[in-house]
Motif scaffolding. Sequence first.
Motif, mmCIF file in Angstrom:
data_model
loop_
_atom_site.group_PDB
_atom_site.id
_atom_site.type_symbol
_atom_site.label_atom_id
_atom_site.label_comp_id
_atom_site.label_asym_id
_atom_site.label_seq_id
_atom_site.Cartn_x
_atom_site.Cartn_y
_atom_site.Cartn_z
ATOM 1 N N LYS A 9 0.855 -1.164 0.132
ATOM 2 C CA LYS A 9 -0.115 -0.243 -0.339
ATOM 3 C C LYS A 9 0.673 1.625 0.133
ATOM 4 N N TYR A 49 -11.883 -1.487 -3.613
ATOM 5 C CA TYR A 49 -12.543 -1.549 -2.842
ATOM 6 C C TYR A 49 -13.717 -1.919 -2.622
ATOM 7 N N HIS A 52 -16.766 -2.639 0.334
ATOM 8 C CA HIS A 52 -16.415 -1.701 2.012
ATOM 9 C C HIS A 52 -17.133 -0.713 1.710
ATOM 10 N N PHE A 57 -15.479 3.718 7.534
ATOM 11 C CA PHE A 57 -14.246 4.148 7.073
ATOM 12 C C PHE A 57 -13.194 4.041 5.394
ATOM 13 N N LEU A 61 -9.912 5.269 3.715
ATOM 14 C CA LEU A 61 -9.411 3.945 3.010
ATOM 15 C C LEU A 61 -8.754 4.157 1.859
ATOM 16 N N ARG A 85 -2.166 -14.473 3.919
ATOM 17 C CA ARG A 85 -2.853 -13.651 4.384
ATOM 18 C C ARG A 85 -2.304 -13.843 6.093
ATOM 19 N N ARG A 102 2.709 -6.711 9.118
ATOM 20 C CA ARG A 102 1.677 -5.693 9.941
ATOM 21 C C ARG A 102 2.190 -5.548 11.086
ATOM 22 N N ILE A 109 -4.679 0.103 11.518
ATOM 23 C CA ILE A 109 -5.657 -0.443 10.221
ATOM 24 C C ILE A 109 -5.309 0.130 9.057
ATOM 25 N N GLU A 110 -5.228 1.224 9.470
ATOM 26 C CA GLU A 110 -6.101 1.412 8.318
ATOM 27 C C GLU A 110 -4.660 1.860 6.996
ATOM 28 N N ASN A 112 -0.894 0.239 6.907
ATOM 29 C CA ASN A 112 -0.491 -1.345 7.520
ATOM 30 C C ASN A 112 -0.367 -2.229 6.557
ATOM 31 N N HIS A 115 -2.135 -5.667 1.150
ATOM 32 C CA HIS A 115 -3.248 -6.202 1.567
ATOM 33 C C HIS A 115 -2.916 -7.450 0.543
ATOM 34 N N GLY A 116 -3.529 -8.547 1.023
ATOM 35 C CA GLY A 116 -4.029 -9.137 0.325
ATOM 36 C C GLY A 116 -5.046 -9.921 0.324
HETATM 37 P P1 GDP Z 1 -7.232 -6.884 4.870
HETATM 38 O O1 GDP Z 1 -7.720 -8.030 4.083
HETATM 39 O O2 GDP Z 1 -7.077 -7.555 6.450
HETATM 40 O O3 GDP Z 1 -6.809 -5.725 4.470
HETATM 41 O O4 GDP Z 1 -8.998 -6.584 6.583
HETATM 42 P P2 GDP Z 1 -10.731 -5.601 5.619
HETATM 43 O O5 GDP Z 1 -10.417 -6.050 3.572
HETATM 44 O O6 GDP Z 1 -11.697 -5.945 6.019
HETATM 45 O O7 GDP Z 1 -10.297 -4.229 5.014
HETATM 46 C C1 GDP Z 1 -9.631 -3.621 3.658
HETATM 47 C C2 GDP Z 1 -9.159 -2.434 4.515
HETATM 48 O O8 GDP Z 1 -9.148 -1.434 5.549
HETATM 49 C C3 GDP Z 1 -7.938 -2.538 5.676
HETATM 50 O O9 GDP Z 1 -6.579 -3.601 5.241
HETATM 51 C C4 GDP Z 1 -7.369 -1.400 6.487
HETATM 52 O O10 GDP Z 1 -6.496 -0.618 6.211
HETATM 53 C C5 GDP Z 1 -8.842 -0.865 6.511
HETATM 54 N N1 GDP Z 1 -10.092 -2.018 7.458
HETATM 55 C C6 GDP Z 1 -10.394 -2.167 8.142
HETATM 56 N N2 GDP Z 1 -11.490 -1.910 9.006
HETATM 57 C C7 GDP Z 1 -10.804 -0.781 9.572
HETATM 58 C C8 GDP Z 1 -11.479 -0.425 10.019
HETATM 59 O O11 GDP Z 1 -12.192 -0.393 11.219
HETATM 60 N N3 GDP Z 1 -10.986 1.438 9.860
HETATM 61 C C9 GDP Z 1 -10.110 1.705 9.976
HETATM 62 N N4 GDP Z 1 -10.084 2.860 9.133
HETATM 63 N N5 GDP Z 1 -10.124 1.091 8.225
HETATM 64 C C10 GDP Z 1 -10.194 -0.145 8.672
#
Ligand code: GDP
Length: 138
Positions: A9, A49, A52, A57, A61, A85, A102, A109-110, A112, A115-116
């Motif tokens: 990222k 994304y 989402h 977020f 994001l 992962r 990570r 969390i953002e 991080n 991505h995978g």
């Molecule tokens: P991943 O598969 O581990 O990357 O996680 P997800 O697919 O659930 O989320 C995508 C990306 O959104 C994550 O890598 C984070 O950067 C961001 N993200 C996920 N959950 C949150 C959250 O609760 N708050 C914020 N700020 N970002 C989030």
Amino acid sequence: MERTLSIIKPDGVARGLIGEVVRRFENAGLKIVAMKMVHMSKKEAEGFYAVHRGRGFYDSLTDSMSSGPCVVMILEGPGAIAQTREMMGATNPKDAAPGTIRADYAFSIEQNIVHGSDAPETAAFEIGYFFNALEICG
Ligand code: GDP
């Protein structure tokens, strides 16, 4: 054989972690079959994304994913999705197992680092989002 999409990222690229992340994947036996640097527009990050959309977020994001260049790559190997992962660690670095990317490098969390893809269907969508057949050296 399985393929997954991984992204270093913008925060990972900005912090000079391309080599470190790639080294970890290669040392683990994953084969890179495609790779490029991409600076996504806000719209492109939103499309990536899309699952989402509607989450609190989502806007921030997609701002951070379009804030600078990413390195996108396709990794290949038996069980590549789960292996990648596992190497990335939990989404929230506070919960990520020691020794994962990570846990070792992410600040939030953002922001991080990586991505995978999380499943075969998402891997297929995500690979197709960035690469056409001619760009994959399998
Ligand atoms: P991943 O598969 O581990 O990357 O996680 P997800 O697919 O659930 O989320 C995508 C990306 O959104 C994550 O890598 C984070 O950067 C961001 N993200 C996920 N959950 C949150 C959250 O609760 N708050 C914020 N700020 N970002 C989030």
